[in-house]
Design a protein around this motif. Sequence first.
Motif: not given
Length: 117
Positions: A12-13, A105-106
């Motif tokens: 999930i961003p 990350r992200g």
Amino acid sequence: MAFYQLHKQQFIPATIDEVWDFISSPNNLKKITPSYMGFDITSKNLPEKMYPGMIISYKVKPVLGIPMTWVTEIAQVVDKKFFVDEQRVGPYSLWHHQHILAQVRGGVMMTDIVSYK
């Protein structure tokens, strides 16, 4: 009857705070449940955030569209890490669902582990 365990992961961003705020609200449970379950919350006056010991009732249609009562207890909650729901009344003889979050990350990796019978 056999015992099954389902492992699913989803990236999930978003930030861990955003994801936790969304999934820890009992009012959003319908939004994160597959539509084929025919899931409707029947509990009234749910609080903004879930807590250990919280009981939530639903109507579900998991088999042939036949409505059933489903009652779960939020068994464990660790803020921004995970929560566990366990069925108390419903279509399964065992249902234990872990929702686990990890900052990556992200965004956030959400892992669901469902143990059921």
